[in-house]
Design an enzyme around this catalytic site. Sequence first.
Site, PDB file in Angstrom:
ATOM      1  N   TRP A   1       0.831  -1.206   0.000  1.00 38.03           N
ATOM      2  CA  TRP A   1       0.000   0.000   0.000  1.00 38.03           C
ATOM      3  C   TRP A   1       0.860   1.247   0.000  1.00 38.03           C
ATOM      4  O   TRP A   1       0.494   2.253  -0.618  1.00 38.03           O
ATOM      5  CB  TRP A   1      -0.954  -0.033   1.198  1.00 38.03           C
ATOM      6  CG  TRP A   1      -1.913  -1.177   1.105  1.00 38.03           C
ATOM      7  CD1 TRP A   1      -1.937  -2.311   1.870  1.00 38.03           C
ATOM      8  CD2 TRP A   1      -2.960  -1.328   0.141  1.00 38.03           C
ATOM      9  NE1 TRP A   1      -2.943  -3.144   1.447  1.00 38.03           N
ATOM     10  CE2 TRP A   1      -3.588  -2.575   0.388  1.00 38.03           C
ATOM     11  CE3 TRP A   1      -3.432  -0.539  -0.907  1.00 38.03           C
ATOM     12  CZ2 TRP A   1      -4.657  -3.044  -0.377  1.00 38.03           C
ATOM     13  CZ3 TRP A   1      -4.499  -1.002  -1.670  1.00 38.03           C
ATOM     14  CH2 TRP A   1      -5.102  -2.238  -1.400  1.00 38.03           C
TER      15      TRP A   1
ATOM     16  N   LYS B   1     -11.450  -1.833   8.148  1.00 35.09           N
ATOM     17  CA  LYS B   1     -10.566  -2.746   8.876  1.00 35.09           C
ATOM     18  C   LYS B   1     -10.721  -2.587  10.383  1.00 35.09           C
ATOM     19  O   LYS B   1     -10.901  -3.551  11.103  1.00 35.09           O
ATOM     20  CB  LYS B   1      -9.111  -2.526   8.465  1.00 35.09           C
ATOM     21  CG  LYS B   1      -8.855  -2.793   6.980  1.00 35.09           C
ATOM     22  CD  LYS B   1      -7.416  -2.539   6.619  1.00 35.09           C
ATOM     23  CE  LYS B   1      -7.160  -2.688   5.134  1.00 35.09           C
ATOM     24  NZ  LYS B   1      -7.391  -4.042   4.630  1.00 35.09           N
TER      25      LYS B   1
ATOM     26  N   ASP C   1      -1.038   6.762   6.354  1.00 38.32           N
ATOM     27  CA  ASP C   1      -2.142   5.861   6.069  1.00 38.32           C
ATOM     28  C   ASP C   1      -2.241   4.916   7.264  1.00 38.32           C
ATOM     29  O   ASP C   1      -1.380   4.070   7.478  1.00 38.32           O
ATOM     30  CB  ASP C   1      -1.854   5.081   4.775  1.00 38.32           C
ATOM     31  CG  ASP C   1      -2.930   4.056   4.447  1.00 38.32           C
ATOM     32  OD1 ASP C   1      -3.868   3.872   5.245  1.00 38.32           O
ATOM     33  OD2 ASP C   1      -2.816   3.417   3.386  1.00 38.32           O
TER      34      ASP C   1
END
Length: 362
Positions: free
Chosen positions: A103, A197, A173
């Site tokens: 990511w 999540k 992030d």
Amino acid sequence: MTERIFNFSAGPATLPLAVLEEAQQEFLNYKGSGMSVIEMSHRSKEYEAINAGTESLIKELLGLDDDYRVLFLQGGASTQFAMIPMNFLGQDQKADYILTGSWAEKAQKEAAKLGQTHIAATTKEGNYVRIPQPEEIHRSENSAYIHITSNNTIFGTQWHSFPEFGNIPLIADMSSDILSKPFDASKFALIYAGAQKNLGPSGVTVVIIRQDMIEQGNKNIPTMLRYETHSKNNSLYNTPPSFSVYMVGLVAKWIKNQGGLAAIAKHNEEKAALIYDAIDNSGGFYTGHAEKDSRSLMNITFRLPNEELEKEFNSEATRRGLNGLKGHRSVGGMRASIYNAMPREGCQALADFMREFQNQKG
């Protein structure tokens, strides 16, 4: 409720049972309004209270004051990959990215389409088994911001202490470990997280942003891609993902009721220890992907002696109600995602199964 399984999926992930039950009770008639949250206007007093209350709760949990806004956006963390450089990367600047997984790579590649980027550190060479050491991080000379990914779902690594860069804005992030432990959120200029999540269901992206960053954002980009637009309109410029925001509010309230981030961190450490102990005491039957000082408390990645055993392990675990354990193809093997809402009982059940499987097949 006896039909529920232990869901170890990386996301969308398990939610607290108490939150699901509260949403179920309010689903048809929210607080006497005669309608569901999913039906009501985002301009209504009821929804505006949900929106404002959720922002307030998140700031309270993180110890943030009015120097910050909490925005509820759409498009997932992937849209933030582009939105951040569009707002903050100047023509004569570079954006520094620290690469710790897939990511982080995607965030850097998206920014590179919009301006100059610099890889300040990377652990890709070892297949991302660890977080970089401070001495490995080398900033560019004219850095617009420095971007990190706090937890790496695929590789099972996590920053356990965050780097500091003085006046250079630090952006993170935190999609997979936000609100999982105490930390000094005021060190960050911007934090973003897809909710699915650790915060709630899919559909909403939470952005925590400092006021000065909002003010310095690029004014010459599309309206919907400006943080200023959403801040001025309290995340209500267009129709928000209202039910997802409502659920994030319930999860934040649940975290507060558990004792806040300190209590949640203790809970997460104890859960993770159950599974890591099963790995470390297996005599090599189970092998963790991440180095021990970089291990994630949210995503535990491990291998078995061969792929046939891994397939058998996953199949038998699923049959027993331990679901979503197959690892990402980048790492292979198994991955147990044990976000805030995963109960201790789920981690104990997995650890017990791991020992039983080893005794049968080792």
